[in-house]
Each structure stands twice: as structure tokens, then as C-alpha cells.
Design a protein around this motif. Structure first.
Motif, PDB file in Angstrom:
ATOM      1  N   ALA A   1      44.592  37.499  33.191  1.00 14.75           N
ATOM      2  CA  ALA A   1      44.375  38.866  33.653  1.00 14.75           C
ATOM      3  C   ALA A   1      44.896  39.886  32.642  1.00 14.75           C
ATOM      4  N   SER A   2      46.013  39.573  31.994  1.00 15.65           N
ATOM      5  CA  SER A   2      46.592  40.505  31.023  1.00 15.65           C
ATOM      6  C   SER A   2      45.682  40.686  29.816  1.00 15.65           C
ATOM      7  N   VAL A   3      45.180  39.567  29.259  1.00 16.72           N
ATOM      8  CA  VAL A   3      44.279  39.674  28.105  1.00 16.72           C
ATOM      9  C   VAL A   3      42.995  40.395  28.504  1.00 16.72           C
ATOM     10  N   ASP A   4      42.482  40.094  29.693  1.00 18.50           N
ATOM     11  CA  ASP A   4      41.252  40.759  30.127  1.00 18.50           C
ATOM     12  C   ASP A   4      41.476  42.258  30.311  1.00 18.50           C
ATOM     13  N   ALA A   5      42.627  42.626  30.879  1.00 18.02           N
ATOM     14  CA  ALA A   5      42.930  44.046  31.096  1.00 18.02           C
ATOM     15  C   ALA A   5      43.164  44.769  29.778  1.00 18.02           C
ATOM     16  N   LEU A   6      43.949  44.162  28.892  1.00 16.09           N
ATOM     17  CA  LEU A   6      44.260  44.808  27.614  1.00 16.09           C
ATOM     18  C   LEU A   6      43.043  44.913  26.706  1.00 16.09           C
ATOM     19  N   SER A   7      42.086  44.013  26.874  1.00 14.51           N
ATOM     20  CA  SER A   7      40.879  44.035  26.041  1.00 14.51           C
ATOM     21  C   SER A   7      39.754  44.854  26.664  1.00 14.51           C
ATOM     22  N   GLY A   8      39.964  45.368  27.867  1.00 15.85           N
ATOM     23  CA  GLY A   8      38.915  46.124  28.538  1.00 15.85           C
ATOM     24  C   GLY A   8      37.826  45.251  29.121  1.00 15.85           C
ATOM     25  N   GLY A   9      38.185  44.016  29.503  1.00 18.24           N
ATOM     26  CA  GLY A   9      37.215  43.132  30.152  1.00 18.24           C
ATOM     27  C   GLY A   9      36.409  42.296  29.196  1.00 18.24           C
ATOM     28  N   ARG A  10      37.064  41.720  28.174  1.00 17.59           N
ATOM     29  CA  ARG A  10      36.336  40.952  27.160  1.00 17.59           C
ATOM     30  C   ARG A  10      36.729  39.485  27.121  1.00 17.59           C
ATOM     31  N   PHE A  11      37.424  39.002  28.132  1.00 22.76           N
ATOM     32  CA  PHE A  11      37.954  37.638  28.085  1.00 22.76           C
ATOM     33  C   PHE A  11      36.997  36.624  28.701  1.00 22.76           C
TER      34      PHE A  11
ATOM     35  N   LYS B   1      42.049  32.175  41.164  1.00 20.03           N
ATOM     36  CA  LYS B   1      41.040  33.095  41.697  1.00 20.03           C
ATOM     37  C   LYS B   1      41.601  33.901  42.857  1.00 20.03           C
ATOM     38  N   GLU B   2      42.435  33.270  43.680  1.00 26.18           N
ATOM     39  CA  GLU B   2      43.071  34.003  44.764  1.00 26.18           C
ATOM     40  C   GLU B   2      43.975  35.098  44.207  1.00 26.18           C
ATOM     41  N   LEU B   3      44.747  34.773  43.165  1.00 26.03           N
ATOM     42  CA  LEU B   3      45.651  35.756  42.563  1.00 26.03           C
ATOM     43  C   LEU B   3      44.887  36.884  41.888  1.00 26.03           C
ATOM     44  N   TRP B   4      43.741  36.586  41.295  1.00 26.89           N
ATOM     45  CA  TRP B   4      42.942  37.605  40.609  1.00 26.89           C
ATOM     46  C   TRP B   4      42.246  38.563  41.560  1.00 26.89           C
ATOM     47  N   THR B   5      41.913  38.094  42.744  1.00 24.41           N
ATOM     48  CA  THR B   5      40.998  38.865  43.593  1.00 24.41           C
ATOM     49  C   THR B   5      41.635  39.436  44.858  1.00 24.41           C
ATOM     50  N   ASN B   6      42.888  39.122  45.136  1.00 20.92           N
ATOM     51  CA  ASN B   6      43.521  39.605  46.354  1.00 20.92           C
ATOM     52  C   ASN B   6      44.816  40.353  46.052  1.00 20.92           C
ATOM     53  N   ASP B   7      45.050  41.434  46.777  1.00 24.87           N
ATOM     54  CA  ASP B   7      46.301  42.169  46.610  1.00 24.87           C
ATOM     55  C   ASP B   7      47.499  41.300  46.989  1.00 24.87           C
TER      56      ASP B   7
ATOM     57  N   SER C   1      51.822  36.417  47.925  1.00 26.79           N
ATOM     58  CA  SER C   1      52.443  36.980  46.723  1.00 26.79           C
ATOM     59  C   SER C   1      51.615  38.109  46.144  1.00 26.79           C
ATOM     60  N   TRP C   2      52.296  39.016  45.457  1.00 29.08           N
ATOM     61  CA  TRP C   2      51.622  40.028  44.647  1.00 29.08           C
ATOM     62  C   TRP C   2      51.504  39.500  43.222  1.00 29.08           C
ATOM     63  N   SER C   3      50.430  39.795  42.568  1.00 28.65           N
ATOM     64  CA  SER C   3      50.267  39.423  41.161  1.00 28.65           C
ATOM     65  C   SER C   3      49.433  40.491  40.468  1.00 28.65           C
ATOM     66  N   SER C   4      49.951  41.018  39.391  1.00 25.46           N
ATOM     67  CA  SER C   4      49.237  42.036  38.638  1.00 25.46           C
ATOM     68  C   SER C   4      49.557  41.853  37.162  1.00 25.46           C
ATOM     69  N   PRO C   5      48.674  42.369  36.258  1.00 25.28           N
ATOM     70  CA  PRO C   5      47.491  43.171  36.563  1.00 25.28           C
ATOM     71  C   PRO C   5      46.354  42.309  37.097  1.00 25.28           C
ATOM     72  N   LYS C   6      45.337  42.968  37.628  1.00 28.49           N
ATOM     73  CA  LYS C   6      44.114  42.285  37.991  1.00 28.49           C
ATOM     74  C   LYS C   6      43.169  42.318  36.787  1.00 28.49           C
ATOM     75  N   PRO C   7      42.276  41.333  36.663  1.00 29.60           N
ATOM     76  CA  PRO C   7      41.305  41.368  35.572  1.00 29.60           C
ATOM     77  C   PRO C   7      40.397  42.585  35.687  1.00 29.60           C
ATOM     78  N   VAL C   8      39.898  43.057  34.558  1.00 31.17           N
ATOM     79  CA  VAL C   8      38.926  44.149  34.556  1.00 31.17           C
ATOM     80  C   VAL C   8      37.575  43.646  35.050  1.00 31.17           C
ATOM     81  N   GLN C   9      37.187  42.449  34.622  1.00 35.33           N
ATOM     82  CA  GLN C   9      35.915  41.881  35.052  1.00 35.33           C
ATOM     83  C   GLN C   9      36.002  41.485  36.521  1.00 35.33           C
ATOM     84  N   THR C  10      34.936  41.702  37.245  1.00 34.46           N
ATOM     85  CA  THR C  10      34.919  41.365  38.659  1.00 34.46           C
ATOM     86  C   THR C  10      33.904  40.251  38.932  1.00 34.46           C
ATOM     87  N   PRO C  11      34.241  39.301  39.782  1.00 35.67           N
ATOM     88  CA  PRO C  11      35.537  39.204  40.458  1.00 35.67           C
ATOM     89  C   PRO C  11      36.667  38.714  39.542  1.00 35.67           C
TER      90      PRO C  11
END
Length: 336
Positions: A87-97, A132-138, A152-162
């Protein structure tokens, strides 16, 4: 090639000339001795960076390159920590992972990471489902035989959805095909070792669970850098090809990439590759192919309590390479 390139500088024109996706391959902690009869050891140790750190460095100096693991040995890793890295690489790259994964084959290596060889498929499956549960649920939770995560909480969430595409390697036997159909977005067998004709197994597995096989992206890892062979693979529905790069110093790796540049231009001229601006709004009549080159050498803040079952520490290092995308398949464009 990030495992040996050293510090990264500006990468202007990288995707345009060589292709748009660095792929990191699994080179981890190889025991120097063997107790089992399997594939032969590499001629020399794999000298590579951690995959997610290397791709994070790529993300910082690029804008359109897609960034992929090829592959991440998910059964040897903690799912909470890995979910955050993805999720971190996807967020920092703007959804390119792109999340390339594999079961692994090395018994000694798995033992060092606390992974039972015979359970690697089941562990990979549960790890991915838990991620997938951690990526898609608060507030995410998972209760399996090998993985248990309390709310559990887990952040950041990926930019790409889902979530970023999950691409599985390996031969498509009945078990692998079932996993691809259940929780993957693509299949990428090793060229020369696993026939792409086995995609029929994936199609059958998708049909058994009511999934459209067209939602599975077909690629080849270790593809031949040959125009005729690549054209043939494209005709068989292959949409991504990953080339091997040498392990060596910066000049050696860049020289190998330069040798592949004319092939990229040839495939583009044939209409099998294009820049982002060339991607049509409607799918082309002939599915084109994405080409890559890779270097082969091989969490959360819970509201209550979080635990990842099995209580083992699992980590490894990896190397990487580059790729090229085709019309309607992915992003390709002027790269900085």
C-alpha cells in the motif's frame, strides 16, 4: 537492475526507450548448502536490494513507470507488514504498483523463514486474502488456519481500487489455476518452463466459480527477446513479457537494456506497443502485449489487539528489471 545499479538519479526517457515497469525478482537469504534434491543453486549469491525499498526509490524519481515485484514470496512474509509495504509503494507512486507473487520452491530457505514447505500454497492464499481485507476495509479482520488478524486499522490504503493487481507466477496446474481464479488478477508463468497453453486451466477454473476469464491478465516471465517469438506469444493472448537482465555493475546492466531498445521500437512500429497517449479509448481488435525486462537473481494500529498467526519473522531481499506496455494494457509514456 536496481540490485547493482547503485544510487538512482533522474530517469528521463526510461520507459519510452526500455519499457515502463521495473520488476523486482525474489532473491532472498540463500543457505549456501543443500539438503534436498531440487533445482541447482545459483552460480553466485544474489546481491540485491529489498524489493519494496528499491521500488520506493524508483517511485521517487519517476512519474509514469509501473513498479512490480516479480516475484514476492508471500508465504515467507508477514501479511500485515507486507500489506503496508504494498500500500505504501502504491500510495507514494500514485497508483503504479503491480504485486507479482509466487509460492517459492526452496525448502531450506522456507525453513529459515519458519514456513512449512508443504503448506506454502495455503499460507500464500490466506496471506493474500488477509491483505485484501487490510487494503479495502477501515477496520479489517481475518480468521484462517494460518493467519488470524483481530479487528485492526491499517494505513495507508492503496491508490488503486480495490487494490494493486495481484499477479501469480508458476505453472498452471489445477491448484495454481484455482488460486489464480479465486484471488489473482493475472498469471505470469516462466517462459520456456511453463507453457502459456496451460491458460486453458485458468479459464476452466474461472468458469467453475463464475468468473470471467477475460479479467485475468496473461504474461510471460523470462520471455525471449525475439520479435518473431514475441509476436507469436501476442497471438496466443500474452499481454506482458518480462526479459532477463544480467547481474552486474551499472554499465553492464544499462548496456543490456540498450541492446533491447531497438526491439522495443520494432514492436512499437508493428503496433504491439504504444505510449500512454496512444492508448485508445476502446479496446483494439487484436490484444497487444506488454514487454518488460527483469533482473533474475533471485502495520497496523488495532482498536484492540492484532496478531499474525504462526509467530514467525519472514523477510528477504530482491532484485529487479524493466518492462514495456502495449495499447490498451498499461501506461507507457515519456518518463522522468
Amino acid at each position: 537492475p536496481l540490485g547493482t545499479l547503485g544510487p538512482l538519479g533522474p530517469m528521463s526517457g526510461t520507459s519510452d526507450r526500455y519499457g515502463p515497469t521495473p520488476w523486482t525478482s525474489a532473491s532472498r537469504s540463500f543457505p549456501p548448502t543443500r539438503r534436498s534434491e531440487q533445482s541447482s543453486w545459483p552460480a553466485r549469491p544474489r546481491r540485491t536490494f529489498d524489493s519494496f525499498v528499491a521500488l520506493g526509490a524508483c517511485a521517487a524519481v519517476t512519474t509514469t513507470l509501473e513498479l512490480g515485484t516479480g516475484i514476492c514470496l508471500v508465504a515467507q512474509r508477514d501479511p500485515i507488514h507486507t500489506a503496508k509495504e504494498v500500500a505504501s509503494v502504491d500510495a507514494l507512486s500514485g497508483g503504479r504498483f503491480l504485486f507479482g507473487i509466487g509460492y517459492g520452491w526452496n525448502e531450506e530457505e522456507m525453513a529459515q523463514h519458519g514456513t512449512a514447505y508443504g503448506e506454502r500454497r495455503a499460507i500464500l492464499r490466506e496471506n493474500i486474502l488477509a491483505m485484501k481485507e487490510l487494503w479495502t476495509n477501515d477496520v479489517a479482520s481475518f480468521d484462517g488456519e494460518h493467519v488470524a488478524i483481530e479487528p485492526s486499522w491499517s494505513s495507508p490504503k492503496p491508490v488503486q481500487t480495490p487494490h494493486p493487481p495481484v499477479i501469480l507466477g508458476g505453472g498452471a496446474g489445477p491448484l495454481t489455476a484455482a488460486d489464480i481464479a479465486e484471488f489473482c488478477d493475472g498469471w505470469m508463468p516462466i517462459g520456456g518452463r511453463h507453457a502459456v497453453d496451460k491458460f486453458s486451466e485458468v479459464v476452466a477454473a474461472c468458469e467453475r466459480i463464475g468468473r470471467d476469464p477475460a479479467t485475468i491478465h496473461l504474461g510471460v516471465f523470462g520471455a525471449p527477446p525475439d520479435e518473431a517469438k514475441l509476436t507469436d506469444l501476442a497471438g496466443k493472448g500474452v499481454k506482458r513479457a518480462v526479459f532477463e537482465l544480467p547481474q552486474g555493475p551499472r554499465d553492464e546492466v544499462l548496456a543490456a537494456m540498450e541492446q533491447m531498445a531497438p526491439l522495443v521500437e520494432t514492436m512499437r512500429a508493428a503496433g504491439l506497443l504504444s505510449r500512454t497517449a496512444d492508448v485508445p479509448e476502446t479496446p483494439p481488435t487484436r490484444e497487444p502485449m506488454m514487454m518488460h525486462a527483469w533482473k533474475r537473481h533471485r502495520c497496523s494500529s488495532p482498536p484492540s489487539t492484532t496478531r499474525a498467526c504462526a509467530g514467525r519473522s519472514r523477510s528477504f531481499s530482491t532484485s529487479c528489471g524493466t518492462s514495456v506496455v502495449a495499447p490498451g494494457i498499461g501506461r507507457l509514456g515519456p518518463e522522468r
